[in-house]
Design a protein around this motif. Structure first.
Motif, PDB file in Angstrom:
ATOM      1  N   ARG A 127       0.924  -1.211   0.139  1.00 37.31           N
ATOM      2  CA  ARG A 127       0.031  -0.065  -0.187  1.00 37.31           C
ATOM      3  C   ARG A 127       0.773   1.437  -0.004  1.00 37.31           C
ATOM      4  O   ARG A 127       0.333   2.304  -0.675  1.00 37.31           O
ATOM      5  N   LYS A 128       1.965   1.230   0.757  1.00 34.82           N
ATOM      6  CA  LYS A 128       2.781   2.418   0.895  1.00 34.82           C
ATOM      7  C   LYS A 128       4.193   1.769   0.395  1.00 34.82           C
ATOM      8  O   LYS A 128       4.984   1.232   1.346  1.00 34.82           O
ATOM      9  N   LYS A 129       4.589   2.299  -0.643  1.00 33.22           N
ATOM     10  CA  LYS A 129       5.803   1.966  -1.104  1.00 33.22           C
ATOM     11  C   LYS A 129       7.106   2.077  -0.189  1.00 33.22           C
ATOM     12  O   LYS A 129       7.072   3.263   0.302  1.00 33.22           O
ATOM     13  N   GLY A 130       7.922   1.186   0.384  1.00 32.72           N
ATOM     14  CA  GLY A 130       8.924   1.283   1.150  1.00 32.72           C
ATOM     15  C   GLY A 130       8.700   1.179   2.426  1.00 32.72           C
ATOM     16  O   GLY A 130       9.639   1.591   3.616  1.00 32.72           O
ATOM     17  N   ALA A 131       7.438   0.927   2.824  1.00 34.77           N
ATOM     18  CA  ALA A 131       7.207   0.830   4.181  1.00 34.77           C
ATOM     19  C   ALA A 131       8.136  -0.254   4.969  1.00 34.77           C
ATOM     20  O   ALA A 131       8.227   0.030   6.375  1.00 34.77           O
ATOM     21  N   ASP A 132       8.221  -1.254   4.316  1.00 27.92           N
ATOM     22  CA  ASP A 132       8.900  -2.349   4.972  1.00 27.92           C
ATOM     23  C   ASP A 132      10.511  -2.123   5.296  1.00 27.92           C
ATOM     24  O   ASP A 132      10.737  -2.324   6.397  1.00 27.92           O
ATOM     25  N   LEU A 133      10.973  -1.278   4.252  1.00 27.09           N
ATOM     26  CA  LEU A 133      12.226  -0.678   4.822  1.00 27.09           C
ATOM     27  C   LEU A 133      12.304   0.266   5.536  1.00 27.09           C
ATOM     28  O   LEU A 133      13.577   0.271   5.974  1.00 27.09           O
ATOM     29  N   ASP A 134      11.233   0.938   5.876  1.00 31.07           N
ATOM     30  CA  ASP A 134      11.163   2.084   6.999  1.00 31.07           C
ATOM     31  C   ASP A 134      11.563   1.329   8.333  1.00 31.07           C
ATOM     32  O   ASP A 134      12.438   1.721   9.206  1.00 31.07           O
ATOM     33  N   PHE A 135      10.831   0.138   8.295  1.00 31.38           N
ATOM     34  CA  PHE A 135      10.886  -0.732   9.562  1.00 31.38           C
ATOM     35  C   PHE A 135      12.375  -1.282   9.693  1.00 31.38           C
ATOM     36  O   PHE A 135      12.706  -1.291  10.981  1.00 31.38           O
ATOM     37  N   LEU A 136      12.714  -1.705   8.691  1.00 30.12           N
ATOM     38  CA  LEU A 136      14.136  -2.461   8.694  1.00 30.12           C
ATOM     39  C   LEU A 136      15.174  -1.307   9.047  1.00 30.12           C
ATOM     40  O   LEU A 136      16.070  -1.610  10.045  1.00 30.12           O
ATOM     41  N   SER A 137      14.986  -0.084   8.521  1.00 28.57           N
ATOM     42  CA  SER A 137      16.052   1.112   8.778  1.00 28.57           C
ATOM     43  C   SER A 137      15.913   1.179  10.368  1.00 28.57           C
ATOM     44  O   SER A 137      17.135   1.258  10.985  1.00 28.57           O
ATOM     45  N   MET A 138      14.679   1.264  10.993  1.00 28.90           N
ATOM     46  CA  MET A 138      14.897   1.672  12.294  1.00 28.90           C
ATOM     47  C   MET A 138      15.104   0.409  13.279  1.00 28.90           C
ATOM     48  O   MET A 138      16.035   1.006  14.099  1.00 28.90           O
ATOM     49  N   GLY A 139      15.101  -0.545  12.845  1.00 29.11           N
ATOM     50  CA  GLY A 139      15.367  -1.889  13.516  1.00 29.11           C
ATOM     51  C   GLY A 139      16.933  -1.920  13.582  1.00 29.11           C
ATOM     52  O   GLY A 139      17.196  -2.290  14.403  1.00 29.11           O
ATOM     53  N   LEU A 140      17.506  -1.715  12.540  1.00 27.74           N
ATOM     54  CA  LEU A 140      18.969  -1.751  12.458  1.00 27.74           C
ATOM     55  C   LEU A 140      19.332  -0.437  13.418  1.00 27.74           C
ATOM     56  O   LEU A 140      20.769  -0.763  13.876  1.00 27.74           O
ATOM     57  N   LYS A 141      18.815   0.644  13.491  1.00 29.46           N
ATOM     58  CA  LYS A 141      19.351   1.840  14.406  1.00 29.46           C
ATOM     59  C   LYS A 141      19.374   1.289  15.844  1.00 29.46           C
ATOM     60  O   LYS A 141      19.992   1.745  16.656  1.00 29.46           O
ATOM     61  N   VAL A 142      18.236   0.406  15.943  1.00 32.32           N
ATOM     62  CA  VAL A 142      17.912   0.246  17.464  1.00 32.32           C
ATOM     63  C   VAL A 142      18.324  -0.873  18.143  1.00 32.32           C
ATOM     64  O   VAL A 142      18.976  -0.763  19.178  1.00 32.32           O
TER      65      VAL A 142
END
Length: 207
Positions: A127-142
Motif C-alpha cells: 500500500r505504501k511503497k518502502g514501508a517495509d524498509l522504513d521498519f528495517l532501517s529503524m530496527g537496525l538503528k535500535v
C-alpha cells in the motif's frame, strides 16, 4: 518450551477484529511466529534474557512469543491504539508483563544499546511503497544484537542490497522461506485465503 507448545499458545491469541488496510494489518500466524522466535532463541540465543522490541506489534503475537521464551523485557510498538488494546489483553490472559508503546516507529528516539533484539512482521510495502524498509532501517538503528524480519520473497535481492549498502548492516541472511497465509480480511480480497512466499531474515547491525 517446545515449538509445538509455543505454536499452540500463540494460536489462542485474539487478533484484529477490524483490520486497517492502510497499515497493511495482517495477523502473524502462529506457525510463522513460533518458528521465527524459536529459531531466534534456539539457534542464535537472541531472546532469553534479552530486551526484545516488537515493531508494528499489532495484537502482540511476536512480543508474546518472546516473553514466553524467556525474554527479560519486551516492548511492543504500534501506531494503532486498537491493536495495542488487544495486545494488552492477550498478554494479561497469559499473565505476561509486556510494555506497549503507542507511536510511529519512525518517531522513536531510543538510545543505542537499549534493545538487544528487534522482531517484526512489517508492512510488505504494497500500500505504501518502502514501508517495509522504513521498519528495517529503524530496527537496525535500535537493535544492538539482531533484527528478525519477514519480507516478501520477491523483494529478496532489493532487501539484501538495501540492508547492506544503505543501512550498513553487518550481515543479512535469509534463514528460511515460509508461506504466509493471508486470510480474506478486506472487501477487495476475492479468495478465502492466499499463500504469499516470505523470507525470514536475520540482520546483524554494525557494532
Amino acid at each position: 518450551m517446545k515449538l509445538k507448545q509455543l505454536e499452540g499458545l500463540l494460536g489462542d491469541l485474539d487478533q484484529f477484529s477490524s483490520p486497517n488496510i492502510d497499515l497493511e494489518q495482517y495477523p502473524t500466524g502462529p506457525h510463522i511466529a513460533s518458528r521465527l522466535l524459536f529459531m531466534a532463541e534456539n539457534t542464535y540465543g537472541d531472546i532469553s534474557g534479552k530486551v526484545v522490541a516488537d515493531f508494528g506489534c499489532g495484537c502482540g503475537t511476536l512480543g508474546i512469543a518472546a516473553a514466553l521464551l524467556g525474554a527479560e523485557y519486551v516492548i511492543g510498538v504500534d501506531i494503532d491504539s486498537n491493536s495495542l488494546e488487544i495486545a494488552a489483553q492477550n498478554a494479561e490472559d497469559l499473565e505476561l508483563d509486556i510494555n506497549l508503546v503507542w507511536c510511529d516507529i519512525k518517531s522513536l528516539t531510543w538510545r543505542d544499546g537499549i534493545v538487544d533484539t528487534v522482531v517484526m512482521n512489517p508492512p510488505f510495502g504494497t500500500r505504501k511503497k518502502g514501508a517495509d524498509l522504513d521498519f528495517l532501517s529503524m530496527g537496525l538503528k535500535v537493535a544492538s544484537q539482531a533484527v528478525y524480519s519477514l519480507h516478501k520473497t520477491t523483494t529478496r535481492e532489493h532487501v539484501r542490497r538495501t540492508a547492506l549498502r544503505e543501512f550498513n548492516a553487518k550481515s543479512a541472511d535469509v534463514l528460511c522461506e515460509l508461506r504466509f497465509d493471508v486470510p480474506q480480511l478486506y472487501k477487495f480480497h476475492k479468495k478465502k485465503e492466499v499463500d504469499v512466499a516470505v523470507d525470514l531474515w536475520r540482520f546483524v547491525p554494525q557494532s
